[in-house]
Design a protein around this motif. Structure first.
Motif, PDB file in Angstrom:
ATOM      1  N   THR A  37       7.588   8.999  12.388  1.00 29.64           N
ATOM      2  CA  THR A  37       6.178   9.112  11.359  1.00 29.64           C
ATOM      3  C   THR A  37       5.886   8.119  11.035  1.00 29.64           C
ATOM      4  OG1 THR A  37       7.799   9.954   9.238  1.00 29.64           O
ATOM      5  CG2 THR A  37       6.374  11.757  10.737  1.00 29.64           C
ATOM      6  N   GLY A  38       4.781   7.688  10.273  1.00 25.35           N
ATOM      7  CA  GLY A  38       3.974   7.113   9.444  1.00 25.35           C
ATOM      8  C   GLY A  38       3.592   5.614  10.265  1.00 25.35           C
ATOM      9  N   GLY A  39       4.042   5.115   9.218  1.00 25.15           N
ATOM     10  CA  GLY A  39       3.804   3.621   9.609  1.00 25.15           C
ATOM     11  C   GLY A  39       4.843   2.820  10.864  1.00 25.15           C
ATOM     12  N   ARG A  42       2.774   4.747  14.192  1.00 21.77           N
ATOM     13  CA  ARG A  42       1.167   3.196  14.144  1.00 21.77           C
ATOM     14  C   ARG A  42       1.874   1.944  14.321  1.00 21.77           C
ATOM     15  NH1 ARG A  42       1.306   2.210   8.572  1.00 21.77           N
ATOM     16  NH2 ARG A  42       2.000   0.329   9.419  1.00 21.77           N
ATOM     17  N   ASP A  43       2.797   2.059  13.807  1.00 29.23           N
ATOM     18  CA  ASP A  43       3.466   0.146  14.911  1.00 29.23           C
ATOM     19  C   ASP A  43       3.612   0.501  16.282  1.00 29.23           C
ATOM     20  OD1 ASP A  43       2.075  -1.105  12.196  1.00 29.23           O
ATOM     21  OD2 ASP A  43       4.149  -1.141  11.547  1.00 29.23           O
ATOM     22  N   MET A  44       4.285   1.128  16.267  1.00 31.35           N
ATOM     23  CA  MET A  44       4.735   1.772  17.206  1.00 31.35           C
ATOM     24  C   MET A  44       3.453   1.677  19.184  1.00 31.35           C
ATOM     25  SD  MET A  44       7.321   3.524  19.561  1.00 31.35           S
ATOM     26  CE  MET A  44       6.377   4.526  19.262  1.00 31.35           C
ATOM     27  N   VAL A  50       7.781  -3.164  14.572  1.00 29.87           N
ATOM     28  CA  VAL A  50       7.813  -1.933  14.127  1.00 29.87           C
ATOM     29  C   VAL A  50       8.772  -3.020  12.508  1.00 29.87           C
ATOM     30  CG1 VAL A  50       9.215   0.370  13.433  1.00 29.87           C
ATOM     31  CG2 VAL A  50       7.540  -0.647  15.093  1.00 29.87           C
ATOM     32  N   ARG A  51       8.335  -2.616  11.160  1.00 32.79           N
ATOM     33  CA  ARG A  51       9.453  -3.536  10.400  1.00 32.79           C
ATOM     34  C   ARG A  51      10.076  -2.035   9.785  1.00 32.79           C
ATOM     35  NH1 ARG A  51       5.710  -6.982   5.983  1.00 32.79           N
ATOM     36  NH2 ARG A  51       4.331  -4.814   5.891  1.00 32.79           N
ATOM     37  N   ASP A  52      10.427  -1.116   9.442  1.00 34.75           N
ATOM     38  CA  ASP A  52      11.009  -0.242   8.696  1.00 34.75           C
ATOM     39  C   ASP A  52      10.803   0.763   9.613  1.00 34.75           C
ATOM     40  OD1 ASP A  52      10.756  -2.013   6.116  1.00 34.75           O
ATOM     41  OD2 ASP A  52       9.379  -1.185   6.328  1.00 34.75           O
ATOM     42  N   LEU A  53      11.637   2.143   9.496  1.00 35.08           N
ATOM     43  CA  LEU A  53      11.451   3.138  10.378  1.00 35.08           C
ATOM     44  C   LEU A  53      11.355   3.941   9.510  1.00 35.08           C
ATOM     45  CD1 LEU A  53      15.243   2.421  12.982  1.00 35.08           C
ATOM     46  CD2 LEU A  53      12.485   2.568  13.086  1.00 35.08           C
ATOM     47  N   SER A 125      -1.819  15.352   4.838  1.00 32.87           N
ATOM     48  CA  SER A 125      -2.403  15.811   3.519  1.00 32.87           C
ATOM     49  C   SER A 125      -2.124  13.662   3.411  1.00 32.87           C
ATOM     50  CB  SER A 125      -1.653  16.090   2.290  1.00 32.87           C
ATOM     51  OG  SER A 125       0.239  15.533   3.066  1.00 32.87           O
ATOM     52  N   ARG A 126      -1.412  13.116   4.202  1.00 34.73           N
ATOM     53  CA  ARG A 126      -1.471  11.502   4.539  1.00 34.73           C
ATOM     54  C   ARG A 126      -2.507  10.608   4.604  1.00 34.73           C
ATOM     55  NH1 ARG A 126       3.698   9.776   7.196  1.00 34.73           N
ATOM     56  NH2 ARG A 126       4.968  11.653   6.252  1.00 34.73           N
ATOM     57  N   ASP A 127      -2.430   9.679   3.959  1.00 29.50           N
ATOM     58  CA  ASP A 127      -4.423   9.074   3.518  1.00 29.50           C
ATOM     59  C   ASP A 127      -5.553   8.324   4.742  1.00 29.50           C
ATOM     60  OD1 ASP A 127      -2.080   6.747   4.983  1.00 29.50           O
ATOM     61  OD2 ASP A 127      -2.365   5.489   3.415  1.00 29.50           O
ATOM     62  N   ASP A 170      -8.049  11.546  -5.113  1.00 29.52           N
ATOM     63  CA  ASP A 170      -6.655  11.811  -4.367  1.00 29.52           C
ATOM     64  C   ASP A 170      -5.730  11.213  -5.729  1.00 29.52           C
ATOM     65  OD1 ASP A 170      -7.558  15.026  -4.501  1.00 29.52           O
ATOM     66  OD2 ASP A 170      -5.994  14.919  -1.794  1.00 29.52           O
ATOM     67  N   ASP A 171      -5.791   9.668  -4.581  1.00 29.96           N
ATOM     68  CA  ASP A 171      -5.147   8.715  -4.672  1.00 29.96           C
ATOM     69  C   ASP A 171      -5.951   7.381  -4.996  1.00 29.96           C
ATOM     70  OD1 ASP A 171      -3.589   7.037  -4.525  1.00 29.96           O
ATOM     71  OD2 ASP A 171      -1.720   7.717  -3.649  1.00 29.96           O
ATOM     72  N   PRO A 172      -6.183   7.343  -5.481  1.00 32.69           N
ATOM     73  CA  PRO A 172      -8.001   6.157  -5.651  1.00 32.69           C
ATOM     74  C   PRO A 172      -6.948   4.966  -5.304  1.00 32.69           C
ATOM     75  CG  PRO A 172      -7.471   6.811  -8.216  1.00 32.69           C
ATOM     76  CD  PRO A 172      -6.383   7.325  -7.453  1.00 32.69           C
ATOM     77  N   ARG A 180      -5.666  -3.722   2.743  1.00 33.62           N
ATOM     78  CA  ARG A 180      -4.659  -4.129   3.254  1.00 33.62           C
ATOM     79  C   ARG A 180      -4.659  -4.042   5.297  1.00 33.62           C
ATOM     80  NH1 ARG A 180       0.197  -2.623   2.970  1.00 33.62           N
ATOM     81  NH2 ARG A 180      -0.221  -0.715   1.940  1.00 33.62           N
ATOM     82  N   PHE A 181      -5.038  -2.998   5.195  1.00 36.77           N
ATOM     83  CA  PHE A 181      -4.921  -2.210   6.528  1.00 36.77           C
ATOM     84  C   PHE A 181      -5.913  -3.128   7.081  1.00 36.77           C
ATOM     85  CE2 PHE A 181      -2.240   1.726   5.143  1.00 36.77           C
ATOM     86  CZ  PHE A 181      -1.104   0.870   5.190  1.00 36.77           C
ATOM     87  N   LYS A 182      -7.086  -3.184   6.719  1.00 40.79           N
ATOM     88  CA  LYS A 182      -7.564  -3.502   7.605  1.00 40.79           C
ATOM     89  C   LYS A 182      -7.480  -4.699   7.913  1.00 40.79           C
ATOM     90  CE  LYS A 182     -13.085  -4.737   6.968  1.00 40.79           C
ATOM     91  NZ  LYS A 182     -13.220  -6.252   5.791  1.00 40.79           N
ATOM     92  N   ARG A 219       3.663  -5.040  -4.341  1.00 43.88           N
ATOM     93  CA  ARG A 219       4.743  -4.649  -3.904  1.00 43.88           C
ATOM     94  C   ARG A 219       4.315  -4.812  -2.003  1.00 43.88           C
ATOM     95  NH1 ARG A 219       6.484  -1.376  -7.317  1.00 43.88           N
ATOM     96  NH2 ARG A 219       7.010  -3.269  -9.797  1.00 43.88           N
ATOM     97  N   HIS A 220       3.320  -4.092  -1.615  1.00 46.85           N
ATOM     98  CA  HIS A 220       2.755  -3.939   0.246  1.00 46.85           C
ATOM     99  C   HIS A 220       2.975  -5.521   0.100  1.00 46.85           C
ATOM    100  CE1 HIS A 220       4.451  -0.184   1.008  1.00 46.85           C
ATOM    101  NE2 HIS A 220       3.981   0.577   0.368  1.00 46.85           N
ATOM    102  N   ILE A 221       1.509  -5.866  -0.963  1.00 44.74           N
ATOM    103  CA  ILE A 221       0.823  -6.557  -0.808  1.00 44.74           C
ATOM    104  C   ILE A 221       1.590  -8.176  -0.787  1.00 44.74           C
ATOM    105  CG2 ILE A 221      -1.399  -8.965  -1.438  1.00 44.74           C
ATOM    106  CD1 ILE A 221      -2.161  -6.298  -2.702  1.00 44.74           C
TER     107      ILE A 221
END
Ligand code: CTP
Length: 437
Positions: A37-39, A42-44, A50-53, A125-127, A170-172, A180-182, A219-221
């Motif tokens: 799922t997730g990153g 998206r990256d694939m 792909v950094r992390d699975l 329910s994701r971003d 929900d999550d500001p 960051r993703f942009k 930590r992500h940045i």
């Protein structure tokens, strides 16, 4: 094999693909549904490394603990609320294994109420839509994509789209993620998402971001390849002040971060680095003691993170001394020092060392010696008679690598001297001796 499974095999590293196989076996044995799922998806699909699975299972992943251990995985951290565990597998593969869940936010920026859910609900329910694609890794539907919000379409359009109207309420902290993703993906922000972002800002949702969420985002940045560009964008968006008002002006060390960004581009994309200590060293450089401690509090940084940052300078100085040594005569000696050195120390010297020799030696390591070492494959070592998987194997491989590095490239054979030009006029001087046949 479905196209997606083929894509997976060709896009992931051999080690990552092996981990996907291990996870499939573990989930099948436990009788639970497993998805990529997730990153990672998206990256694939977006053509990024792909950094992390990211795996999602329709159960509490902590139940799979024993089987994961057997597969050689170690838990780096666990999130008890979200029922997620960060794993490291042999070969350096990192993965997150999370429970498929629905998150409800009783108040903006507060802790969500987490309940187990099916994969479709989890994705919804994701971003952002590009983060809400799953790939089935289950035998009955292997390789089936699940894309309830048309994330694949948005990846093709290169657009970031929030999944629902209340995503930023929900999550500001998702407002920081959006910027960051942009930068990371180079995608545009969809018009409606822009409006939702502006509305959430006007409603002062930024003040609702918890210190815990600010720390997680920092930590992500810190781990972003384009770290300087991300920080600059956050400054332009007037978001950097969430960490410290002091960072809103010239105290944001963009020059230092540009050097870090360049160093990261010189190193291979899979170069392992513990990002926070060097990131914080650069971030703290222009701040006074009071500003530093306010930032540490604002992002709830841990004692461990601060200690690691404080210890880094001395460790980097020691590495610098080793790299300057006149005793370093052969490429193999330099390789042996740098292959063992923690990545963050090597990047730290690339950012801070004023020693030309040290900079050149690190450049040679990344540009010549590391690529040359990769030319020695396991098959070559096995062909020399050492059985793979035996204790001798790693040693034999290292020996072959060191020998390859020190083997001087063969000098090309000197060009034969061109024959002397024929005399301008043999008639004038009379016939010369006859050349032998
Ligand atoms: N997520 C979310 N809201 C957040 C954080 C995360 O909806 N505030 C979701 C996203 O769908 C994301 C997934 O949880 O894909 C995993 O989050 P994270 O590991 O932070 O992001 P990745 O997408 O994996 O990106 P990265 O490459 O930065 O790890």
């Amino acid at each position: 094999m479905s196209d997606y499974m083929f894509m997976l095999e060709s896009h992931l590293s051999t080690e990552q693909f092996r981990v996907v196989g291990e996870m499939q076996k573990i989930a099948a044995a436990a009788g639970v549904n497993l998805f990529l799922t997730g990153g990672a998806m998206r990256d694939m699909l977006g053509g990024f490394p792909v950094r992390d699975l990211d795996f999602t299972v329709e159960t509490n992943p902590l139940k799979l603990g024993k089987a994961l251990e057997k597969a050689g995985a170690t838990a780096v951290s666990t999130d008890d609320l979200r029922k997620a565990v960060e794993l490291r597998f042999p070969g350096g593969v990192t993965a997150e294994l999370a429970m498929a869940r629905q998150e409800r936010y009783p108040k903006p920026g507060g802790r969500p109420q987490v309940t187990p859910a099916a994969i479709h609900e989890d994705l919804r329910s994701r971003d952002f839509t590009v983060n809400a694609i799953a790939l089935s890794l289950n035998r009955a539907s292997l390789g089936l994509p699940i894309d309830p919000t048309n994330g694949v379409g948005d990846i093709e359009r290169k657009e970031l789209r929030a999944i629902h109207n209340y995503s930023f309420y929900d999550d500001p902290s998702r407002m920081l993620r959006l910027i960051r993703f942009k930068i990371r993906l180079g995608y545009a922000i969809d018009e409606r998402t822009k409006l939702q972002y502006e509305n959430a800002r006007e409603a002062e949702m930024l003040t609702k971001i918890s210190p815990e969420a600010l720390g997680a985002e920092l930590r992500h940045i810190a781990a972003e390849p384009l770290v300087a560009d991300v920080l600059k964008a956050l400054e332009e968006e007037k978001l950097i002040g969430l960490y410290s008002p002091a960072l809103e002006g010239p105290k944001l060390n963009l020059g230092g971060f540009q050097k870090l960004q360049k160093a990261r581009q010189t190193a291979p994309s899979d170069y392992r680095v513990h990002a926070m200590p060097l990131f914080l060293t650069i971030l703290f450089e222009k701040l006074n003691a009071k500003e530093k401690s306010a930032l540490i509090k604002a992002a709830e940084l841990s004692r461990q993170e601060i200690n690691a940052t404080q210890k880094m300078e001395a460790a980097a100085k020691k590495l610098e001394r080793d790299l300057k040594s006149a005793k370093l005569q052969k490429p193999s000696q330099l390789y042996q020092i740098l292959i063992k050195a923690p990545g963050e120390l090597v990047l730290c010297l690339m950012v801070y060392s004023d020693q030309r020799l040290v900079q050149d030696r690190i450049k040679n390591y990344f540009g010549k010696y590391l690529p040359a070492s990769l030319e020695i494959t396991d098959e070559m070592v096995a062909a020399s008679g050492v059985a793979p998987g035996t204790p001798k194997f790693a040693g034999a491989k290292e020996k072959m690598i060191l020998a390859r590095l020190d083997a001087r490239p063969k000098k090309p054979a000197p060009e034969p001297e061109p024959p002397p030009p024929p005399p301008m006029s043999s008639f004038a001087r009379g016939p010369g001796p006859r050349a032998p046949r």
